[in-house]
Design a protein around this motif. Structure first.
Motif, PDB file in Angstrom:
ATOM      1  N   ARG A 206       0.549  -0.898  -0.188  1.00 16.86           N
ATOM      2  CA  ARG A 206       0.087  -0.735   0.155  1.00 16.86           C
ATOM      3  C   ARG A 206       1.363   1.468   0.055  1.00 16.86           C
ATOM      4  NH1 ARG A 206      -4.188  -1.614   4.725  1.00 16.86           N
ATOM      5  NH2 ARG A 206      -5.206  -3.765   3.669  1.00 16.86           N
ATOM      6  N   PRO A 207       1.551   1.734  -0.664  1.00 17.30           N
ATOM      7  CA  PRO A 207       2.403   2.753  -1.141  1.00 17.30           C
ATOM      8  C   PRO A 207       1.984   3.930  -1.392  1.00 17.30           C
ATOM      9  CG  PRO A 207       2.611   1.286  -2.500  1.00 17.30           C
ATOM     10  CD  PRO A 207       2.106   0.544  -2.095  1.00 17.30           C
ATOM     11  N   GLN A 208       2.377   4.863  -0.449  1.00 15.33           N
ATOM     12  CA  GLN A 208       1.280   5.726  -1.435  1.00 15.33           C
ATOM     13  C   GLN A 208       1.838   6.139  -3.110  1.00 15.33           C
ATOM     14  OE1 GLN A 208       2.838   9.655   0.547  1.00 15.33           O
ATOM     15  NE2 GLN A 208       2.227  11.257  -0.598  1.00 15.33           N
ATOM     16  N   VAL A 209       2.763   6.245  -3.097  1.00 17.57           N
ATOM     17  CA  VAL A 209       3.478   6.528  -5.345  1.00 17.57           C
ATOM     18  C   VAL A 209       3.667   4.848  -5.368  1.00 17.57           C
ATOM     19  CG1 VAL A 209       4.787   7.465  -6.724  1.00 17.57           C
ATOM     20  CG2 VAL A 209       3.693   8.701  -4.579  1.00 17.57           C
ATOM     21  N   LEU A 210       3.373   4.595  -6.539  1.00 13.91           N
ATOM     22  CA  LEU A 210       4.023   3.496  -7.122  1.00 13.91           C
ATOM     23  C   LEU A 210       4.960   4.168  -8.396  1.00 13.91           C
ATOM     24  CD1 LEU A 210       4.513   0.536  -7.072  1.00 13.91           C
ATOM     25  CD2 LEU A 210       2.734   0.512  -8.413  1.00 13.91           C
ATOM     26  N   LEU A 211       6.519   3.934  -8.265  1.00 18.13           N
ATOM     27  CA  LEU A 211       7.186   3.719  -9.906  1.00 18.13           C
ATOM     28  C   LEU A 211       7.775   2.224  -9.904  1.00 18.13           C
ATOM     29  CD1 LEU A 211       9.857   5.928  -7.018  1.00 18.13           C
ATOM     30  CD2 LEU A 211       8.009   6.965  -8.138  1.00 18.13           C
ATOM     31  N   LEU A 212       7.502   2.666 -10.872  1.00 14.45           N
ATOM     32  CA  LEU A 212       8.310   1.985 -11.969  1.00 14.45           C
ATOM     33  C   LEU A 212       9.150   2.263 -13.122  1.00 14.45           C
ATOM     34  CD1 LEU A 212       4.522   2.488 -12.353  1.00 14.45           C
ATOM     35  CD2 LEU A 212       4.378  -0.357 -12.947  1.00 14.45           C
ATOM     36  N   ASP A 213      10.392   1.477 -13.482  1.00 14.36           N
ATOM     37  CA  ASP A 213      11.176   1.788 -14.091  1.00 14.36           C
ATOM     38  C   ASP A 213      11.157   1.264 -15.597  1.00 14.36           C
ATOM     39  OD1 ASP A 213      13.241   3.142 -15.575  1.00 14.36           O
ATOM     40  OD2 ASP A 213      14.305   2.417 -14.271  1.00 14.36           O
ATOM     41  N   GLU A 214      10.895   1.677 -16.925  1.00 14.21           N
ATOM     42  CA  GLU A 214       9.899   0.973 -17.720  1.00 14.21           C
ATOM     43  C   GLU A 214       9.471  -0.634 -18.135  1.00 14.21           C
ATOM     44  OE1 GLU A 214      11.961   2.010 -21.744  1.00 14.21           O
ATOM     45  OE2 GLU A 214      13.500   3.108 -20.318  1.00 14.21           O
ATOM     46  N   PRO A 215       8.457  -0.924 -16.739  1.00 18.93           N
ATOM     47  CA  PRO A 215       8.361  -2.597 -16.493  1.00 18.93           C
ATOM     48  C   PRO A 215       8.083  -3.292 -18.047  1.00 18.93           C
ATOM     49  CG  PRO A 215       6.372  -1.080 -16.041  1.00 18.93           C
ATOM     50  CD  PRO A 215       7.701  -0.330 -15.946  1.00 18.93           C
ATOM     51  N   LEU A 216       7.948  -3.098 -19.312  1.00 24.15           N
ATOM     52  CA  LEU A 216       7.098  -3.545 -20.182  1.00 24.15           C
ATOM     53  C   LEU A 216       8.055  -3.804 -20.767  1.00 24.15           C
ATOM     54  CD1 LEU A 216       3.858  -2.212 -20.254  1.00 24.15           C
ATOM     55  CD2 LEU A 216       4.595  -4.095 -18.778  1.00 24.15           C
ATOM     56  N   ALA A 217       9.210  -3.328 -20.905  1.00 26.25           N
ATOM     57  CA  ALA A 217      10.564  -3.147 -22.090  1.00 26.25           C
ATOM     58  C   ALA A 217      10.664  -4.433 -22.769  1.00 26.25           C
ATOM     59  CB  ALA A 217      11.404  -2.420 -21.677  1.00 26.25           C
ATOM     60  N   ALA A 218      11.434  -5.338 -21.429  1.00 27.01           N
ATOM     61  CA  ALA A 218      10.933  -6.463 -21.714  1.00 27.01           C
ATOM     62  C   ALA A 218       9.841  -7.538 -22.600  1.00 27.01           C
ATOM     63  CB  ALA A 218      12.121  -7.253 -20.768  1.00 27.01           C
TER      64      ALA A 218
END
Length: 408
Positions: A206-218
Motif C-alpha cells: 500500500r505505497p503512497q506512490v508506485l514508481l515503475l522503471d520501464e517495466p514492460l520493455a522486456a
C-alpha cells in the motif's frame, strides 16, 4: 487517426527493504537554472494554496550532476504530480527520466532541490523511509519462493500479522488475475505473469506512490500492448499514484493521465497526452511524439515559404512576425490525398515511395527539392493495390490550416 540505466537491484525493493541513497560526496553543487515546464499549471512550482490537497509528488527545482563531469543528468526540474494520477516520464535514452525517478524513490540524492511526498520533505531519507515502492524492468523476483511468498515478502519483514498477510496477498493476486497460481514458482510463468507478480508485490504494501522503471520493455509487442491496458485498469482500481518511466511514445499516450517529455535533463513539455501530441511546443516534442513532418521555411502573411518551392498555407499566426525562420509541423494522418473540403490548403507534389503497412499506407511525397513529407492514409480509402499511388505520379495533397503548427 491516432499515431503517434541504472542496473537492476539484486533483490526486490520493498518499502521496508533498506537501500542506501547515493552519498552526498558523490555530487557537486552547480549554478541554478530556471526551468519552465509547459502544458499545465500543475507542472510548475506554483505556491501551494492553503487547505488544498498536497501533490502526491513534488519535485522542487531538483537537479543532479555527478562529480568530475560537466554534464547534468537532470537540470532544475519543478514538477507536481497529483494524488491518484498516472504520470509518465517520457524521453530518449540518457534524457534523465530514470535519474528523476530514482531521486523520487531515494536511490539517488539530488545535487540540489527538494523531493516532497504528500507535502513532506523526504530529500534526505533512504528508500526504506519513504512510502514508495519501485517496479524495475527486471522484476527481481525470488525464483526459489512461490508467488504468494514473493508478494508477502515485504509484509513479513514489516511484521504484519500472518492472517492479514494471507488476506492481503490473496486479494492482490486476485487483482492481477494470478490467484489460482499462488503456489507456483516464478520460473514457471510467462513474462507477462512475472510482471504482474512484481506489480502485486509492490502494491501489497500500500505505497503512497508506485514508481515503475520501464517495466514492460522486456515483453514482446503484442503482450506489451495488452499489459498497458491491464496496468492502467489496475491503477484505476487501486487509486495509487503511478509514476511511469518509458521511452515508448505509444505506451505513454495509451496509459497516462499526464506526461512530461524530457530532453537533455529538462522537461520540454508537460500536459495531457492530447495536449502534447496535438499541440507540441517545440520541434523536439513534435518529432519525438509519433511522426511529424517538420518543413523549414520563412513565415510570410499566413504562409510558410520554402527556400526552393511553393508557399504552404498555414493561416494567420499571432506572435509569429513576418520574415521569421520557422518549422511547419503537420502530422502525416492530418494530410489528405483526395476529397478535399472547402478552406483546405492544397499543394502539388510527386510520390517518391509507397509503403504498405496493413491497415494503412504511407506515401512519401516530394514538394520541392530536398523537401519530402509523409502522408498516412487508411487502406479503406484505396483498398485495392491498383488504386494506390505509385512512385513518380503527380498528386495533390491538402490539409486544414488549423492542423498545422508553426514552431520557432
Amino acid at each position: 487517426m491516432h499515431h503517434p540505466n541504472p542496473d537492476p537491484p539484486a533483490e526486490p525493493r520493498t518499502a521496508d527493504a533498506h537501500q542506501p541513497a547515493a552519498a552526498h560526496d558523490d555530487v557537486v553543487p552547480h549554478a541554478t537554472t530556471v526551468l519552465q515546464a509547459t502544458g499545465t499549471p500543475q507542472a510548475t512550482g506554483t505556491p501551494h494554496p492553503a487547505g488544498a490537497p498536497h501533490p502526491a509528488v513534488r519535485l522542487d527545482r531538483v537537479a543532479k550532476r555527478y562529480r568530475n563531469t560537466h554534464t547534468y543528468a537532470v537540470h532544475d526540474v519543478t514538477l507536481d504530480i497529483a494524488p491518484g494520477e498516472f504520470f509518465s516520464l517520457l524521453g530518449p535514452s540518457g534524457c534523465g527520466k530514470t535519474t528523476l525517478l530514482r531521486m523520487t524513490g531515494g536511490f539517488v540524492d539530488p545535487t540540489e532541490g527538494s523531493v516532497l511526498l504528500d507535502g513532506e520533505d523526504v530529500t534526505g531519507l533512504p528508500p526504506n523511509k519513504r512510502n514508495v515502492n519501485t517496479v524495475f524492468q527486471s522484476y527481481a523476483l525470488f525464483d526459489h519462493l512461490s508467488l504468494a511468498d514473493n508478494v508477502a515478502f515485504g509484509l513479513k519483514r514489516s511484521g504484519v500479522p500472518r492472517a492479514e498477510i494471507r488476506r492481503r496477498v490473496g486479494d492482490m493476486l486476485d487483482l492481477v488475475q494470478l490467484g489460482e497460481l499462488a503456489g507456483r514458482k516464478p520460473t514457471t510463468l510467462s513474462g507477462g505473469q512475472r510482471q504482474r507478480v512484481a506489480l502485486a508485490r509492490a502494491l501489497v504494501n500500500r505505497p503512497q506512490v508506485l514508481l515503475l522503471d520501464e517495466p514492460l520493455a522486456a515483453l514482446d509487442l503484442k503482450l506489451r500492448r495488452r499489459m498497458q491496458v491491464e496496468l492502467k485498469q489496475i491503477q484505476r482500481e487501486v487509486g495509487i499514484t503511478f509514476v511511469f518511466v518509458t521511452h515508448d511514445q505509444d505506451e505513454a499516450l495509451t496509459m497516462s493521465d499526464r506526461l512530461a517529455v524530457m530532453n537533455e535533463g529538462r522537461i520540454e513539455q508537460c500536459g495531457t497526452p492530447e495536449d502534447v501530441y496535438e499541440r507540441p511546443t517545440s520541434s523536439f516534442v513534435a518529432s519525438f511524439m509519433g511522426t511529424s513532418n517538420l518543413v523549414p521555411g520563412t513565415y510570410r502573411s499566413g504562409r510558410v515559404v520554402l527556400d526552393q518551392g511553393p508557399a504552404l498555407p498555414v493561416g494567420p499566426r499571432a506572435g509569429v512576425p513576418d520574415g521569421s525562420r520557422v518549422s511547419l509541423s503537420i502530422r502525416p494522418e492530418k494530410i489528405w490525398l483526395s476529397g478535399f473540403e472547402p478552406g483546405m490548403a492544397q499543394v502539388s507534389g510527386v510520390v517518391r515511395e509507397t509503403v504498405y503497412c496493413g491497415p494503412t499506407t504511407t506515401y512519401l511525397i516530394e514538394l520541392a527539392p530536398g523537401v519530402t513529407v509523409s502522408v498516412l492514409e487508411q487502406n479503406t480509402v484505396r483498398s485495392r493495390m491498383e488504386d494506390r499511388w505509385s512512385g513518380g505520379e503527380q498528386v495533390e495533397i491538402g490539409w486544414n490550416p488549423e492542423h498545422c503548427l508553426v514552431l520557432d
